[in-house]
Structures are given as C-alpha cells and as structure tokens.
Design a protein around this motif. Structure first.
Motif, PDB file in Angstrom:
ATOM      1  N   GLU A 134       9.654 -19.984   0.554  1.00 35.46           N
ATOM      2  CA  GLU A 134       9.665 -20.759  -0.682  1.00 35.46           C
ATOM      3  C   GLU A 134       8.341 -21.494  -0.881  1.00 35.46           C
ATOM      4  N   LYS A 135       7.841 -22.121   0.179  1.00 35.77           N
ATOM      5  CA  LYS A 135       6.565 -22.823   0.077  1.00 35.77           C
ATOM      6  C   LYS A 135       5.438 -21.850  -0.232  1.00 35.77           C
ATOM      7  N   LEU A 136       5.502 -20.678   0.386  1.00 37.61           N
ATOM      8  CA  LEU A 136       4.465 -19.676   0.162  1.00 37.61           C
ATOM      9  C   LEU A 136       4.476 -19.189  -1.276  1.00 37.61           C
ATOM     10  N   LEU A 137       5.656 -19.001  -1.842  1.00 32.32           N
ATOM     11  CA  LEU A 137       5.741 -18.585  -3.248  1.00 32.32           C
ATOM     12  C   LEU A 137       5.099 -19.631  -4.158  1.00 32.32           C
ATOM     13  N   SER A 138       5.330 -20.904  -3.866  1.00 38.07           N
ATOM     14  CA  SER A 138       4.701 -21.955  -4.669  1.00 38.07           C
ATOM     15  C   SER A 138       3.180 -21.888  -4.571  1.00 38.07           C
ATOM     16  N   MET A 139       2.680 -21.647  -3.373  1.00 37.45           N
ATOM     17  CA  MET A 139       1.225 -21.566  -3.191  1.00 37.45           C
ATOM     18  C   MET A 139       0.664 -20.317  -3.856  1.00 37.45           C
ATOM     19  N   ILE A 140       1.402 -19.222  -3.802  1.00 37.37           N
ATOM     20  CA  ILE A 140       0.966 -18.002  -4.488  1.00 37.37           C
ATOM     21  C   ILE A 140       0.892 -18.255  -5.988  1.00 37.37           C
ATOM     22  N   ASN A 141       1.903 -18.912  -6.533  1.00 42.04           N
ATOM     23  CA  ASN A 141       1.889 -19.228  -7.964  1.00 42.04           C
ATOM     24  C   ASN A 141       0.646 -20.021  -8.333  1.00 42.04           C
ATOM     25  N   GLU A 142       0.365 -21.055  -7.541  1.00 42.15           N
ATOM     26  CA  GLU A 142      -0.722 -21.967  -7.866  1.00 42.15           C
ATOM     27  C   GLU A 142      -2.091 -21.376  -7.554  1.00 42.15           C
ATOM     28  N   ARG A 143      -2.254 -20.813  -6.362  1.00 43.85           N
ATOM     29  CA  ARG A 143      -3.585 -20.443  -5.886  1.00 43.85           C
ATOM     30  C   ARG A 143      -3.992 -19.002  -6.199  1.00 43.85           C
ATOM     31  N   ILE A 144      -3.010 -18.165  -6.512  1.00 41.14           N
ATOM     32  CA  ILE A 144      -3.351 -16.767  -6.798  1.00 41.14           C
ATOM     33  C   ILE A 144      -3.006 -16.410  -8.238  1.00 41.14           C
ATOM     34  N   GLY A 195      14.700 -20.355 -10.465  1.00 40.76           N
ATOM     35  CA  GLY A 195      13.789 -21.361  -9.944  1.00 40.76           C
ATOM     36  C   GLY A 195      12.404 -20.795  -9.720  1.00 40.76           C
ATOM     37  N   LYS A 196      11.876 -21.059  -8.531  1.00 42.97           N
ATOM     38  CA  LYS A 196      10.518 -20.630  -8.214  1.00 42.97           C
ATOM     39  C   LYS A 196      10.378 -19.121  -8.375  1.00 42.97           C
ATOM     40  N   LYS A 197      11.433 -18.377  -8.007  1.00 39.31           N
ATOM     41  CA  LYS A 197      11.329 -16.923  -8.075  1.00 39.31           C
ATOM     42  C   LYS A 197      11.231 -16.451  -9.530  1.00 39.31           C
ATOM     43  N   THR A 198      11.930 -17.138 -10.438  1.00 42.18           N
ATOM     44  CA  THR A 198      11.819 -16.776 -11.846  1.00 42.18           C
ATOM     45  C   THR A 198      10.397 -17.023 -12.349  1.00 42.18           C
ATOM     46  N   ARG A 199       9.838 -18.166 -11.978  1.00 42.56           N
ATOM     47  CA  ARG A 199       8.443 -18.450 -12.363  1.00 42.56           C
ATOM     48  C   ARG A 199       7.495 -17.445 -11.729  1.00 42.56           C
TER      49      ARG A 199
END
Length: 594
Positions: A134-144, A195-199
């Motif tokens: 979950e944390k990695l998905l958030s970082m992927i969203n933001e940083r990649i 949630g995060k996965k939808t984003r």
C-alpha cells in the motif's frame, strides 16, 4: 511477466546443460553476493550519480526477485524486500532532484526504478506485505505516475519535457519504463479494491495513453534497416526499455505488440551485430563498451530469427570469464555494458532450447547465422562496415548533427578477431563540463581524437552534412563543409582489395597548410620502415602501409585525454613535411602476425 510454467519447465530441463548452467551459476553468484551487500550507495560527486544508484537497484531487485521465483529460496525474496525498503527511504527517485528542490521530476533514473518495480511487484507477489504494498503504491502514484503526467503533459503554457515525442533514447527509456509499470499495474489491480488502487489504476491508464503516443513517435522515426544515429549502445538502451514495455503490454492486453511487425524493429539486431565486435562497438557514438543484454533474446524470438538468438548465445558465452564471477555494478560501474542492468536473469529465462551448447568449445566458433557481408551501408546514418576475412573496418560519413554521434566525419575504426585496433576517442565517463559550451576544448570530443583528417592540426568545426556516396565495394565522403572555410576538399575513400582495406585521402585548401591523418589505439604502434607501421593490441595486429605523392613523416605520441583511463591511448600521426595546397595519402591496411 515472462515467468510462465513453460519457462520454468524449460529451465528445469536444461539447467545442467550449457548455456543455462553458466547463466544460472552467474545469477546465483550475484544473488549470493547481494545477500551480504549493503544497500547501494553512489559517489555523489560523480555526474548522474542518482542514475548509477537506480541502475544498481534495478539490477539487484530484478535479479533477486527473479531468482527467488526460479528457486523458491526465500533468502533472495527477503533481501529484495530489504532493498525495496531502502529505496522507499530515498529522498528522490530522479536525477534532476538528487536532493534538490526539483526532486519530483521524471527522467532516466525514474524509468530505471519503474522497470525494477514492475518486475519486483510481479515476481515477489504475496511475499510483499500488504502494508508495504500500500505504501509503495502511494509512492508510485506520487513519484512515478504523477511526475510522468506532469512532465509529459504539464498543461497550460508549459511545454512537455524535451524528450517527450522525441527521437532519442530518452523518449524510449522514459516512456518505456513508465509504460512497463503502468501496464503491469493496470492489469494487476483491474477490478480490485477501491481507494489507492482506484487512483493508481486511473493514473496508470493516463500514463499508458501518454506513453503510447510518445513511443509511437520514437518507433515511427526508427529506420527500416534497423539503424540508429545514436549508435548501438543507445540503440540498445532504447530497445531494452521498449521490450520491457512490450512484455507488460502483452500481460495487459494478451496480444503481441504491433511493433514486432515493423522492419525497423525486425532489423535492429542486424544493425547491432554489424556495428559490434566482441564486447565493444565500432559505431560512432560517445559511449564506450557495449555487450548484448539478455532481454534481446525476446527480440530475436518475437521477430522469429533463430540466427539472432544463436549469435547472442555465442557472444554471451564468450564472456564466461565475466559470467562466472559477475561484478556488482557498485564494484565496477564502467566495466561492461550488461553489468549495469539485470541482464543475466533474462538470459536464463529467455534462452531458447535450440541454442544448446553453442559457444561452449574453443573460441565459440564463427558467427551463428549472421555472418558479415563485404560491405554494408546504412544510408540513413551514412555509416559503412567493411569486412575482409577476420578484419572489420567501419567508416563514418553522413551528418555531424546527431545526438551522441561524436560529430566527426570521415573517421574509421578497425577491429580484427574481435579486438579493436584503431578506435575513436570518446568521453565516457564524461569529464566535468563535457555537455557545456566548452565541449570543443576536450581533445577526445573533436577531430583531434578521431581516426580522421586534419589541416594545420585543425579539425571539424561545423554541424553539417558530408557529400558522400558508395558502390558495391567502396564508400567516399567529402567532409570539407565541416572544416574551416579555407578547406576546399577533405575527401576520404575506403575500399576493399584482395589483402584488406585501402583508405585514400585527398587534401585541398586555398592556403598552404600541413596535412595530417591520425590513427589512435589502446594498443601500440611499431615502426617497420619509413612507410610501414604495425598496430598491435592483446596479441592481435594489423599492418598500416602508407604512400603519398608528397614527402611525409610519421611519429607516435601519447594522446592527451581529459579523463582518468586505465591505459593511455597512443596516436600515430602521419603528416606532410611542408605546407601545401594539395596532397594525397593512401593507407593500405592488411592482416599480419605479431
């Protein structure tokens, strides 16, 4: 991705046979080294240190997670998770940031990490704890994903990044890396929780849309003969990331990518084989060594050319001394091309069964189904490759106005038995200021560092096209437009004869000048008589025999370089004794024994 039941069964059937035994031994040795390695650190005084760090991380993560899937040994998965956690602690995932305010941009380092994450997420699977994922998905969203969208389509009056929709390797690497991760995640989380996965899914589809558009521009610029003006190293860098994207595309769509039907893609490996010898290249780019990478097996398979796969295998097995004791990228960052990426795992996964035992005995035998022609010309580049028995000579014409192409016309490079005897100087690793306005001050970046022609020691100054042509057994090029205005002719003709190659140089100027031809080698030059010199490196040699319609002299000296090198290059200068308006030199190049 790639790790299907059929692939694992093929490895199991062949792991005691060559080349799979060597490939797996190399991967296990590397993984066992990585078990004891600290997370990657880079020399932060070095140019592009973040890119170095990202490549090390990609090599470590993909190799460990892939070999975990092959063996089931959880030590490798645990180490990959440890390194993944370290990467998540970095302040930035891009080169531009490197700790600065602009640390959220998308560039080569970001693309390298995107590929690392795509394969690691897939191959580690449920070994990644839910909270970490979950944390990695958030970082992927933001940083990649966010940074890719912002970089490629910033909106308003802002322009996209210079590489977006461009024709250089940056387009393929950046968009291919982003697309690889986006295709994988779009397929992996389709229909799953919100949630995060939808984003993430929404961002992934936006990245795919933008990346596909830019990659279409890159692929559309590729030449039907497979050639690339940036040289084979940058062709390979760009092709690697196209293939990574295509692998994820196939997982996402269930279809083979349409690019594999294009001649430009089908013929790319032909260009690579023509312009390389051993683990080095004779193309005209500013990058140094190059060796085939494992992912190229996929290209050979998709374009249905077994000869390409056999020749890749032969070349890999010639590097057994490296495979059997693989260096970490952190140990030797300038050593060999494929050490910079996770190459060995793809050798193991993709090597086809018809390559069994190729290159196991002796010197690995002749080229496997991709033998050289006497002369191959790449008209889009203006480059030619001559072959005579065990000698290869490349000739550079065309234009000086290409990215990474060293900007020097009429240069030649000579190899024999896989050893480069005459080579152009390059600037890799680049000294400080190389990419600034002072680039012309570095001798290795201008005509002084090329096997070419000079007037009064002056080389080429202008971005321009040569006047050139060819027939079945020769090429010629007049590079006068690239020189100062007093130069009226700088005509070089290269041709084949019964004993090797003949290089004829015609100088003409409207003021009296000294005329000079240069030959540069990491080997040695030995004078045999006033007209004959031997060039030798690592027990391989060739004879240079000079003729001229004027009096001339020759001398050998060290070549002044701006970078630290393991071996000081030597330079043979052949020049007129007097200042003249016209002169002609003829150089005959023949094979000889040391």
């Amino acid at each position: 991705m790639l790790l299907t039941t059929q692939v694992l069964e093929r490895i199991e059937r062949n792991r005691e046979s060559e080349p799979w035994r060597t490939f797996e031994k190399s991967i296990k040795s590397l993984c066992d080294k990585l078990l004891d390695e600290d997370p990657p650190r880079s020399d932060e005084t070095r140019s592009s240190w973040m890119l170095v760090r990202a490549r090390f991380m990609q090599r470590a993560l993909v190799t460990l997670s892939g070999y975990y899937r092959v063996t089931g040994d959880k030590r490798y998965a645990e180490k990959a998770l440890f390194l993944l956690g370290d990467m998540m602690s970095w302040d930035s995932w891009c080169m531009n940031g490197q700790g600065g305010a602009d640390r959220f941009r998308f560039d080569l380092a970001t693309a390298e990490l995107a590929v690392a994450l795509a394969f690691t997420l897939d191959w580690l699977g449920d070994e990644i704890p839910g909270e970490t994922r979950e944390k990695l998905l958030s970082m992927i969203n933001e940083r990649i994903f966010d940074t890719f969208v912002e970089t490629a389509a910033p909106g308003g009056d802002k322009r996209p990044a210079w590489w977006y929709n461009g024709v250089t390797n940056w387009n393929s690497v950046c968009c291919g890396g982003a697309a690889c991760l986006a295709y994988y995640l779009a397929a992996d989380i389709s229909g799953k929780a919100s949630g995060k996965k939808t984003r993430t899914a929404g961002l992934a589809h936006k990245v795919i849309e933008l990346a596909e558009k830019s990659l279409d521009a890159y692929i559309g610029h590729m030449h039907s003969d497979g050639s690339n003006e940036e040289g084979v190293s940058y062709w390979m860098y760009g092709m690697m990331f196209l293939l990574y994207a295509f692998i994820a595309y196939e997982k996402y769509t269930g279809r083979r990518h349409r690019a594999f039907e294009l001649d430009a893609v089908k013929n790319g490996l032909r260009f690579y084989f023509d312009m390389t010898v051993g683990e080095d290249h004779i193309s005209f780019s500013d990058n140094g060594e190059t060796s085939p990478v494992g992912i190229l097996y996929l290209l050979a398979e998709r374009v249905e050319n077994p000869g390409y796969a056999r020749e890749l295998t032969r070349r890999f097995m010639q590097l057994r001394h490296i495979l059997e004791n693989p260096p970490l990228f952190s140990e030797f960052p300038t050593h060999i091309f494929w050490v910079q990426w996770a190459s060995e795992i793809f050798m193991l996964l993709l090597c086809p069964e018809y390559c069994r035992n190729i290159g196991v005995e002796g010197d690995a035998g002749p080229e496997q189904g991709v033998g050289r022609k006497p002369l191959v010309v790449y008209p889009n580049n203006g480059w030619g490759v001559f072959s005579s028995d065990d000698m290869v000579l490349s000739f550079r014409s065309g234009t000086t106005n290409e990215n990474h192409a060293m900007h020097d016309l009429n240069s030649i490079q000579l190899a024999r038995k896989g050893t480069i005897l005459l080579r152009d100087m390059r600037g890799n690793p680049y000294p400080a200021g190389w990419f600034g306005k002072s680039r012309e001050l570095f001798p290795e970046s201008n005509t002084q560092g090329k096997n070419s022609m000079l007037f009064n020691g002056i080389g080429q100054l202008y971005y321009t096209d040569a006047i050139w042509g060819h027939d079945d057994c020769s090429m010629w090029s007049d590079a006068a437009p690239a020189y100062p205005d007093f130069v009226k002719k700088a005509l070089r003709r290269v041709s084949l004869d019964e004993s090797g190659f003949v290089v004829t140089d015609d100088f003409e100027s409207d003021v009296h000048t000294w005329h000079e031809i240069r030959f540069i080698s990491y080997g040695s030059f030995t004078k045999l008589d006033d007209r004959k010199w031997n060039v030798e490196k690592d027990g391989v040699s060739a004879l240079l025999e000079f003729e001229s319609d004027v009096d001339f002299d020759a001398l050998v000296c060290d070549f002044p370089v701006s970078i630290a090198v393991r071996t000081m290059p030597r330079m043979l200068r052949v020049f007129t004794r007097n200042r003249l308006l016209k002169s002609r030199f003829t150089t005959k190049i023949k094979a000889c024994q040391v």
